[in-house]
Enzyme design. Structure first.
Site, PDB file in Angstrom:
ATOM      1  N   ALA A 165       0.093   8.873  -0.273  1.00 30.15           N
ATOM      2  CA  ALA A 165       0.684   9.873  -1.164  1.00 30.15           C
ATOM      3  C   ALA A 165       0.039  11.218  -0.895  1.00 30.15           C
ATOM      4  O   ALA A 165      -0.767  11.360   0.029  1.00 30.15           O
ATOM      5  CB  ALA A 165       0.509   9.436  -2.615  1.00 30.15           C
ATOM      6  N   HIS A 183      -5.888   4.358   6.198  1.00 25.26           N
ATOM      7  CA  HIS A 183      -5.062   5.382   5.561  1.00 25.26           C
ATOM      8  C   HIS A 183      -3.684   5.548   6.191  1.00 25.26           C
ATOM      9  O   HIS A 183      -3.064   6.601   6.081  1.00 25.26           O
ATOM     10  CB  HIS A 183      -5.793   6.731   5.480  1.00 25.26           C
ATOM     11  CG  HIS A 183      -7.123   6.625   4.796  1.00 25.26           C
ATOM     12  ND1 HIS A 183      -7.271   6.115   3.526  1.00 25.26           N
ATOM     13  CD2 HIS A 183      -8.372   6.926   5.228  1.00 25.26           C
ATOM     14  CE1 HIS A 183      -8.548   6.132   3.195  1.00 25.26           C
ATOM     15  NE2 HIS A 183      -9.245   6.603   4.225  1.00 25.26           N
ATOM     16  N   ASP A 219      -3.475  -0.351   6.487  1.00 24.39           N
ATOM     17  CA  ASP A 219      -4.221  -0.746   5.289  1.00 24.39           C
ATOM     18  C   ASP A 219      -3.761  -2.111   4.778  1.00 24.39           C
ATOM     19  O   ASP A 219      -4.573  -2.934   4.349  1.00 24.39           O
ATOM     20  CB  ASP A 219      -4.079   0.308   4.183  1.00 24.39           C
ATOM     21  CG  ASP A 219      -4.867   1.585   4.479  1.00 24.39           C
ATOM     22  OD1 ASP A 219      -5.652   1.596   5.448  1.00 24.39           O
ATOM     23  OD2 ASP A 219      -4.691   2.571   3.733  1.00 24.39           O
ATOM     24  N   ASP A 231       0.841  -1.198   0.000  1.00 31.23           N
ATOM     25  CA  ASP A 231       0.000   0.000   0.000  1.00 31.23           C
ATOM     26  C   ASP A 231       0.876   1.248   0.000  1.00 31.23           C
ATOM     27  O   ASP A 231       1.928   1.270   0.639  1.00 31.23           O
ATOM     28  CB  ASP A 231      -0.924   0.025   1.225  1.00 31.23           C
ATOM     29  CG  ASP A 231      -1.954   1.156   1.132  1.00 31.23           C
ATOM     30  OD1 ASP A 231      -2.659   1.243   0.113  1.00 31.23           O
ATOM     31  OD2 ASP A 231      -2.038   1.967   2.070  1.00 31.23           O
TER      32      ASP A 231
HETATM   33  N1  DCM Z   1      -6.419   9.836  -1.070  1.00 33.69           N
HETATM   34  C1  DCM Z   1      -6.986  11.102  -1.173  1.00 33.69           C
HETATM   35  N2  DCM Z   1      -8.309  11.271  -0.849  1.00 33.69           N
HETATM   36  C2  DCM Z   1      -9.062  10.245  -0.423  1.00 33.69           C
HETATM   37  C3  DCM Z   1      -8.504   8.961  -0.301  1.00 33.69           C
HETATM   38  C4  DCM Z   1      -7.168   8.804  -0.631  1.00 33.69           C
HETATM   39  O1  DCM Z   1      -6.305  12.041  -1.580  1.00 33.69           O
HETATM   40  N3  DCM Z   1     -10.344  10.434  -0.112  1.00 33.69           N
HETATM   41  C5  DCM Z   1      -5.010   9.666  -1.438  1.00 33.69           C
HETATM   42  C6  DCM Z   1      -4.112   9.983  -0.257  1.00 33.69           C
HETATM   43  C7  DCM Z   1      -3.752   8.620   0.274  1.00 33.69           C
HETATM   44  C8  DCM Z   1      -3.740   7.775  -0.978  1.00 33.69           C
HETATM   45  O2  DCM Z   1      -4.773   8.314  -1.784  1.00 33.69           O
HETATM   46  O3  DCM Z   1      -2.474   8.642   0.882  1.00 33.69           O
HETATM   47  C9  DCM Z   1      -3.911   6.297  -0.745  1.00 33.69           C
HETATM   48  O4  DCM Z   1      -5.181   6.011  -0.205  1.00 33.69           O
HETATM   49  P1  DCM Z   1      -5.395   4.901   0.910  1.00 33.69           P
HETATM   50  O5  DCM Z   1      -5.039   5.483   2.237  1.00 33.69           O
HETATM   51  O6  DCM Z   1      -6.839   4.545   0.825  1.00 33.69           O
HETATM   52  O7  DCM Z   1      -4.469   3.770   0.629  1.00 33.69           O
HETATM   53 MG    MG Z   2      -3.456   3.275   2.334  1.00 37.86          MG
END
Ligand code: DCM
Ligand code: MG
Length: 235
Positions: A17, A197, A202, A14
């Site tokens: 970002a 997150h 995750d 995972d």
């Molecule tokens: N992300 C985002 N907005 C969201 C969900 C995710 O900008 N609503 C971006 C930032 C997270 C990345 O996607 O670091 C990875 O998502 P996840 O935490 O679900 O793995």
């Molecule tokens: Mg994640």
């Protein structure tokens, strides 16, 4: 149809970002987690998870043998506040962390090469997010690949396929309304993951969700793999 692939290791993967895919503000990696399990240890988790579903230590259930690489990176671009609120990672917190640089890629390579081969990366929505983003960061550094023979599968596609087939086979089968990781986890185990997150949290939730369908998941991966070297970069 692809040849059945015999493989040894699943590397659950995972990325966090700086945001979602965007042409004007392409996301940069802030955190990465690889958690590598032998396929046979992964499959052995399934009965344990269902047995301990209601225990307060449920989230601690993992194979005894698991190799983890979890790294944070300074993205060297502004992290929007809305994203910091989701991930808990801010520019301040990441100030002294390494950037994603060739030495970081070497670390990833050495970790992956040290595992029983061949290896399979598993990421949720990986084909649309994690794999192309990782590829973009690599290509941006003038590098093309992680290591040879890294197979990939997307657990989102896999679980949709697995649950679609279950609905066809059993009319009364209760299909998840959403295939997001927390919703799937809740559908299968009755509770959302305690944390979301964070790359490692995750990955742990992803391992539980995939292991709940272990036999079908392994079969899907063996038949529907792609290669990381063929992934197109996100930006
Ligand atoms: N992300 C985002 N907005 C969201 C969900 C995710 O900008 N609503 C971006 C930032 C997270 C990345 O996607 O670091 C990875 O998502 P996840 O935490 O679900 O793995
Ligand atoms: Mg994640």
């Amino acid at each position: 149809c692809k040849c059945m692939l015999g493989f040894q290791t699943f590397v659950f993967f995972d990325l966090e970002a700086t945001g979602l895919p965007s042409v004007t503000n392409p996301p940069r990696i802030t955190e990465l987690c690889f958690k590598a399990l032998e396929v046979k240890h992964f499959s052995a988790l399934k009965p344990l998870l269902f047995k301990c579903k209601d225990s307060k230590n449920f989230e601690d259930i993992l194979p005894r043998v698991a190799n983890t690489l979890k790294l944070c990176f300074n993205p060297s671009v502004m992290i929007p506040e809305i994203v910091t609120n989701i991930t808990g990672l801010s520019n301040d917190l990441l100030e002294n962390q390494s950037q994603f640089k060739p030495e970081s890629v070497n670390l990833l390579k050495i970790f992956l090469e040290n595992l029983p081969q061949p290896i399979f990366l598993v990421a949720h929505n990986g084909l649309k997010y994690d794999y192309p983003l990782m590829k973009a960061e690599l290509v941006n550094l003038g590098l093309q690949n992680l290591t040879d023979n890294v197979y990939i599968v997307d657990s989102l596609t896999a679980l949709k396929d697995i649950f679609d087939k279950k609905v066809q086979d059993q009319e009364d089968f209760d299909k998840p309304t959403s295939f997001s990781l927390p919703k799937l986890h809740e559908h299968i185990f009755g509770v959302k993951p305690k944390n979301s997150h964070g790359a490692e949290a995750d990955v742990h939730a992803l391992i539980r969700v995939c292991a709940s369908q272990a036999e079908l998941f392994v079969e899907y991966a063996q038949k529907n793999y792609e290669l990381f070297k063929d992934v197109k970069k996100m930006w």
